[in-house]
Scaffold this active site. Structure first.
Site, PDB file in Angstrom:
ATOM      1  N   CYS A   1      -3.098   1.554   9.384  1.00 30.17           N
ATOM      2  CA  CYS A   1      -4.106   0.501   9.562  1.00 30.17           C
ATOM      3  C   CYS A   1      -4.382   0.188  11.028  1.00 30.17           C
ATOM      4  O   CYS A   1      -5.457  -0.284  11.378  1.00 30.17           O
ATOM      5  CB  CYS A   1      -3.636  -0.763   8.846  1.00 30.17           C
ATOM      6  SG  CYS A   1      -1.971  -1.231   9.340  1.00 30.17           S
ATOM      7  N   PRO A  26       0.827  -1.208   0.000  1.00 31.66           N
ATOM      8  CA  PRO A  26       0.000   0.000   0.000  1.00 31.66           C
ATOM      9  C   PRO A  26       0.863   1.260   0.000  1.00 31.66           C
ATOM     10  O   PRO A  26       2.092   1.177   0.071  1.00 31.66           O
ATOM     11  CB  PRO A  26      -0.753  -0.120   1.317  1.00 31.66           C
ATOM     12  CG  PRO A  26       0.235  -0.769   2.225  1.00 31.66           C
ATOM     13  CD  PRO A  26       1.072  -1.689   1.377  1.00 31.66           C
ATOM     14  N   SER A  63      -6.100  -2.732   1.299  1.00 28.64           N
ATOM     15  CA  SER A  63      -7.486  -2.684   1.783  1.00 28.64           C
ATOM     16  C   SER A  63      -8.122  -4.076   1.742  1.00 28.64           C
ATOM     17  O   SER A  63      -7.730  -4.948   0.962  1.00 28.64           O
ATOM     18  CB  SER A  63      -8.295  -1.723   0.913  1.00 28.64           C
ATOM     19  OG  SER A  63      -8.288  -2.190  -0.425  1.00 28.64           O
ATOM     20  N   GLU A  95      -2.460  -8.765   4.853  1.00 31.63           N
ATOM     21  CA  GLU A  95      -2.494  -7.761   5.925  1.00 31.63           C
ATOM     22  C   GLU A  95      -3.437  -6.669   5.449  1.00 31.63           C
ATOM     23  O   GLU A  95      -3.075  -5.860   4.596  1.00 31.63           O
ATOM     24  CB  GLU A  95      -1.080  -7.209   6.171  1.00 31.63           C
ATOM     25  CG  GLU A  95      -0.059  -8.251   6.617  1.00 31.63           C
ATOM     26  CD  GLU A  95      -0.325  -8.783   8.016  1.00 31.63           C
ATOM     27  OE1 GLU A  95      -1.277  -8.335   8.673  1.00 31.63           O
ATOM     28  OE2 GLU A  95       0.426  -9.680   8.454  1.00 31.63           O
ATOM     29  N   LYS A 115       5.401  -5.122  -6.298  1.00 35.11           N
ATOM     30  CA  LYS A 115       4.505  -4.200  -7.010  1.00 35.11           C
ATOM     31  C   LYS A 115       4.070  -3.150  -5.987  1.00 35.11           C
ATOM     32  O   LYS A 115       3.144  -3.360  -5.207  1.00 35.11           O
ATOM     33  CB  LYS A 115       3.295  -4.975  -7.553  1.00 35.11           C
ATOM     34  CG  LYS A 115       2.721  -4.446  -8.840  1.00 35.11           C
ATOM     35  CD  LYS A 115       2.129  -3.052  -8.748  1.00 35.11           C
ATOM     36  CE  LYS A 115       0.828  -3.039  -7.985  1.00 35.11           C
ATOM     37  NZ  LYS A 115       0.341  -1.664  -7.730  1.00 35.11           N
ATOM     38  N   PRO A 116       4.759  -1.986  -5.967  1.00 34.60           N
ATOM     39  CA  PRO A 116       4.389  -0.957  -4.988  1.00 34.60           C
ATOM     40  C   PRO A 116       3.075  -0.271  -5.367  1.00 34.60           C
ATOM     41  O   PRO A 116       2.582  -0.440  -6.485  1.00 34.60           O
ATOM     42  CB  PRO A 116       5.562   0.025  -5.057  1.00 34.60           C
ATOM     43  CG  PRO A 116       6.195  -0.187  -6.389  1.00 34.60           C
ATOM     44  CD  PRO A 116       5.882  -1.590  -6.824  1.00 34.60           C
ATOM     45  N   ALA A 174     -11.082  -4.788   0.628  1.00 40.20           N
ATOM     46  CA  ALA A 174     -11.781  -5.025  -0.648  1.00 40.20           C
ATOM     47  C   ALA A 174     -10.821  -5.599  -1.697  1.00 40.20           C
ATOM     48  O   ALA A 174     -11.149  -6.578  -2.381  1.00 40.20           O
ATOM     49  CB  ALA A 174     -12.406  -3.726  -1.149  1.00 40.20           C
ATOM     50  N   GLU A 196     -13.492   1.686   7.643  1.00 45.82           N
ATOM     51  CA  GLU A 196     -12.135   2.226   7.799  1.00 45.82           C
ATOM     52  C   GLU A 196     -12.043   3.503   6.961  1.00 45.82           C
ATOM     53  O   GLU A 196     -12.322   3.481   5.760  1.00 45.82           O
ATOM     54  CB  GLU A 196     -11.111   1.211   7.294  1.00 45.82           C
ATOM     55  CG  GLU A 196      -9.694   1.702   7.487  1.00 45.82           C
ATOM     56  CD  GLU A 196      -8.650   0.805   6.838  1.00 45.82           C
ATOM     57  OE1 GLU A 196      -8.862   0.383   5.683  1.00 45.82           O
ATOM     58  OE2 GLU A 196      -7.628   0.538   7.472  1.00 45.82           O
TER      59      GLU A 196
HETATM   60  P1  NAP Z   1      -5.253  -0.625  -1.778  1.00 45.00           P
HETATM   61  O1  NAP Z   1      -6.061   0.347  -2.553  1.00 45.00           O
HETATM   62  O2  NAP Z   1      -5.882  -1.888  -1.351  1.00 45.00           O
HETATM   63  O3  NAP Z   1      -3.948  -0.927  -2.691  1.00 45.00           O
HETATM   64  C1  NAP Z   1      -2.909  -1.739  -2.198  1.00 45.00           C
HETATM   65  C2  NAP Z   1      -2.135  -2.323  -3.361  1.00 45.00           C
HETATM   66  O4  NAP Z   1      -2.971  -3.229  -4.085  1.00 45.00           O
HETATM   67  C3  NAP Z   1      -1.649  -1.299  -4.365  1.00 45.00           C
HETATM   68  O5  NAP Z   1      -0.342  -1.651  -4.774  1.00 45.00           O
HETATM   69  C4  NAP Z   1      -2.645  -1.453  -5.497  1.00 45.00           C
HETATM   70  O6  NAP Z   1      -2.119  -1.002  -6.715  1.00 45.00           O
HETATM   71  C5  NAP Z   1      -2.856  -2.965  -5.479  1.00 45.00           C
HETATM   72  N1  NAP Z   1      -4.068  -3.464  -6.148  1.00 45.00           N
HETATM   73  C6  NAP Z   1      -5.277  -2.851  -6.301  1.00 45.00           C
HETATM   74  N2  NAP Z   1      -6.136  -3.667  -6.945  1.00 45.00           N
HETATM   75  C7  NAP Z   1      -5.470  -4.822  -7.213  1.00 45.00           C
HETATM   76  C8  NAP Z   1      -5.827  -6.059  -7.819  1.00 45.00           C
HETATM   77  N3  NAP Z   1      -7.053  -6.264  -8.293  1.00 45.00           N
HETATM   78  N4  NAP Z   1      -4.903  -7.035  -7.905  1.00 45.00           N
HETATM   79  C9  NAP Z   1      -3.655  -6.849  -7.401  1.00 45.00           C
HETATM   80  N5  NAP Z   1      -3.255  -5.696  -6.804  1.00 45.00           N
HETATM   81  C10 NAP Z   1      -4.152  -4.691  -6.698  1.00 45.00           C
HETATM   82  O7  NAP Z   1      -4.647   0.049  -0.446  1.00 45.00           O
HETATM   83  P2  NAP Z   1      -4.016   1.497  -0.225  1.00 45.00           P
HETATM   84  O8  NAP Z   1      -5.069   2.538  -0.444  1.00 45.00           O
HETATM   85  O9  NAP Z   1      -2.720   1.602  -0.944  1.00 45.00           O
HETATM   86  O10 NAP Z   1      -3.655   1.424   1.325  1.00 45.00           O
HETATM   87  C11 NAP Z   1      -4.606   1.606   2.335  1.00 45.00           C
HETATM   88  C12 NAP Z   1      -5.126   0.290   2.850  1.00 45.00           C
HETATM   89  O11 NAP Z   1      -4.033  -0.540   3.252  1.00 45.00           O
HETATM   90  C13 NAP Z   1      -5.965   0.453   4.107  1.00 45.00           C
HETATM   91  O12 NAP Z   1      -7.083  -0.391   4.010  1.00 45.00           O
HETATM   92  C14 NAP Z   1      -5.061  -0.015   5.227  1.00 45.00           C
HETATM   93  O13 NAP Z   1      -5.704  -0.499   6.367  1.00 45.00           O
HETATM   94  C15 NAP Z   1      -4.292  -1.084   4.538  1.00 45.00           C
HETATM   95  N6  NAP Z   1      -3.024  -1.349   5.250  1.00 45.00           N
HETATM   96  C16 NAP Z   1      -2.944  -2.469   6.000  1.00 45.00           C
HETATM   97  C17 NAP Z   1      -1.796  -2.732   6.709  1.00 45.00           C
HETATM   98  C18 NAP Z   1      -1.664  -3.980   7.539  1.00 45.00           C
HETATM   99  O14 NAP Z   1      -0.537  -4.328   7.889  1.00 45.00           O
HETATM  100  N7  NAP Z   1      -2.747  -4.669   7.867  1.00 45.00           N
HETATM  101  C19 NAP Z   1      -0.707  -1.845   6.647  1.00 45.00           C
HETATM  102  C20 NAP Z   1      -0.833  -0.692   5.861  1.00 45.00           C
HETATM  103  C21 NAP Z   1      -2.007  -0.453   5.153  1.00 45.00           C
HETATM  104  P3  NAP Z   1      -3.066  -0.617  -7.960  1.00 45.00           P
HETATM  105  O15 NAP Z   1      -4.208   0.167  -7.430  1.00 45.00           O
HETATM  106  O16 NAP Z   1      -2.183   0.162  -8.881  1.00 45.00           O
HETATM  107  O17 NAP Z   1      -3.464  -1.911  -8.567  1.00 45.00           O
END
Ligand code: NAP
Length: 481
Positions: free
Chosen positions: A288, A154, A233, A254, A179-180, A235, A386
């Site tokens: 998170c 994320p 996330s 995570e 993949k960042p 989702a 969230e």
């Molecule tokens: P995000 O929107 O879920 O994106 C995370 C990663 O997933 C990005 O690299 C995104 O890149 C990729 N992604 C999106 N759709 C995908 C798909 N269909 N297949 C494969 N990869 C895909 O999260 P964010 O907005 O960056 O970060 C916020 C979220 O992270 C919050 O929900 C937070 O709670 C969570 N988080 C959790 C932790 C933990 O340790 N539990 C730590 C930090 C953050 P693309 O959109 O370019 O595909």
């Protein structure tokens, strides 16, 4: 900046896209747009590199991981401003966490590479059966690497989240494709140069980037990928789980959180307010584990709300590179708009916004003021969802059972907090919370304690030696002793 695929530094086949500084709205740099073919080529390179890398000695892997940690440290003066500019994190967060924690993680997993991977089991005398003659059977349980790990991260801590996956995965003998997040991949791309400089064999570490879901989806779908280690996330995690389930890819997930801060009447008010205020002050609430759902016992409720209101008003919002700033911008206009939408909805659903709520008067940048919503009810969207921004809600409770029930009334279960002057109660309540981590009278994280979620907050555990095991398959080897 360029991606790393096999032994080549490559441009994106689909061109580049701009990375925007969340404080200035200026372009920090351009990131490559990978094609799906390039993502698959990265996974193939990792698969090709896997047999030889998995047979390197733990000491060889430890040496390379240590060297990587040293190189990140040696380049700290370049990496801190870069990661600060692309994430919008305050200078303090960038200087003390975004890069130093990355170094610590590589050093920790350099040590992890030489941790034992074989558990001897006691020999068992076995009688003669239809299957085989009698024998004294010896056995060991061996930790084997999984194979190619897709590390999808994320935006909040791009280098740290990457290191928390790449470090243990490589230590265990896996190869990786990183993949960042699309918002801030530049420091991770720069890290790719350090991987080459450290002397890792080609294909052991690969890095691909893209502005949309195409790159991540191609990676998760690749037949060369054996495991997806995802932080993000819920989702997106659910979507990845569906795709990965088709080939039984191993998963470490995570995901999101909605941390409860359960405050009892006997809590130390100063410690409690200091801890809860981290939900605003630490990286503008884009964490998170933040205690964003305060559940306060009636006897302390008014004092706590007054203290939190005052604390929210005292946090300096502004330019993240000004050392006095505590709350910088959130990552993008889209994220700011989403957070503002939740605040509006919270007020419409009956919550009282007693601090923040309005957009700070800044000429540029994606700012949200530390916001406190009181008189919240369990069904409100600001309590259930969230928000991932500097927004805290407060709900009252009367007795311990009600407090615990309210804390557990969420689909998430990542990190909860208990504030109480009674150590016995702290431990008793912690054991009743359906959450992967519970902190008592602190918001600190223990670096060796297992980290991960109950319920929709994830699957599997990260950190310390638990993080190493997450990147392994258990194999039994049995023989007549
Ligand atoms: P995000 O929107 O879920 O994106 C995370 C990663 O997933 C990005 O690299 C995104 O890149 C990729 N992604 C999106 N759709 C995908 C798909 N269909 N297949 C494969 N990869 C895909 O999260 P964010 O907005 O960056 O970060 C916020 C979220 O992270 C919050 O929900 C937070 O709670 C969570 N988080 C959790 C932790 C933990 O340790 N539990 C730590 C930090 C953050 P693309 O959109 O370019 O595909």
């Amino acid at each position: 900046m360029r991606m790393l695929i096999g032994d080549e530094s490559v441009a994106g086949e689909r061109g580049t896209y701009p990375i925007v500084n969340p404080a200035t709205e200026e372009v920090v740099g351009e990131a490559p747009e990978a094609s799906a073919d390039q993502v698959c080529a990265a996974a193939e390179a990792a698969a090709t590199a896997f047999p030889a890398w998995s047979r390197t000695t733990p000491e060889q892997r430890a040496e390379l991981l240590d060297r990587l940690g040293d190189l990140v440290r040696d380049n700290i003066d370049e990496l801190v401003p870069l990661v600060q500019a692309e994430t919008g994190s305050t200078l303090r967060v960038a200087q003390t966490m975004q890069v130093p924690t990355t170094v610590e993680r590589f050093r920790r997993y350099a040590k992890g590479a030489v941790e034992p991977t074989v558990d001897p089991l006691a020999p068992v005398p076995f009688p003669s059966t239809a299957l085989a003659p009698a024998a004294l059977l010896g056995a060991v349980a061996v930790r084997q690497p999984v194979g190619v790990v897709a590390c999808i991260t994320p935006y909040n801590f791009p280098l740290v989240n990457m290191a928390g996956k790449v470090g243990p995965a490589l230590a265990m003998g896996n190869t990786v494709v990183v993949k960042p997040a699309p918002q801030d991949p530049l420091a991770v791309l720069r890290f790719g140069d350090l991987v080459r400089e450290a002397g890792f064999p080609p294909g052991v570490v690969n890095i691909v980037t893209g502005s949309g879901a195409e790159a991540g989806e191609a990676l998760v779908g690749s037949g060369d990928v054996d495991m997806v280690s995802f932080t993000g996330s819920t989702a997106v995690g659910q979507r990845i789980g569906q795709v990965a389930g088709h080939d039984m890819k191993r998963l470490l997930m995570e995901l999101g959180g909605k941390g409860a801060g359960l405050v009892f009447d006997d809590a130390d008010l100063r410690t409690t307010i200091g801890g809860l205020a981290s939900a605003w002050a630490f990286h503008s609430g884009q964490i998170c584990t933040a205690p964003t759902r305060v559940i306060a016992q009636r006897g302390i409720y008014d004092q706590l709300v007054a203290g939190l209101t005052q604390a929210a008003g005292q946090l300096t919002v502004g330019d993240p590179i000004d050392p006095r700033t505590v709350v910088g911008p959130v990552v993008s206009a889209a994220q700011r708009d989403r957070i503002e939408g939740y605040i509006l909805q919270g007020a419409e659903e009956g919550g009282s916004v007693v601090a923040g709520g309005e957009r700070p008067a800044m000429e540029r940048g994606f700012y949200v003021a530390p916001t406190l919503i009181v008189d919240a009810k369990p069904a409100m969207s600001v309590v259930r969802d969230e928000i991932f921004g500097p927004v805290v809600v407060v709900l009252p409770f009367d007795d311990e059972d009600e407090g615990v029930a309210l804390a557990n009334d969420t689909p998430y279960g990542l990190n909860d907090y208990v504030f109480t002057g009674d150590a016995t109660r702290g431990m008793r309540v912690a054991r009743q919370l359906r959450s992967g981590s519970v902190a008592i009278n602190t918001v600190q994280q223990h670096p060796e304690a297992p980290f991960g979620g109950f319920k929709l907050s994830g699957v599997g555990r990260d950190r310390g030696s638990y993080g190493l095991l997450a990147y392994s398959e258990l194999q039994s080897i049995v023989w007549p002793a």
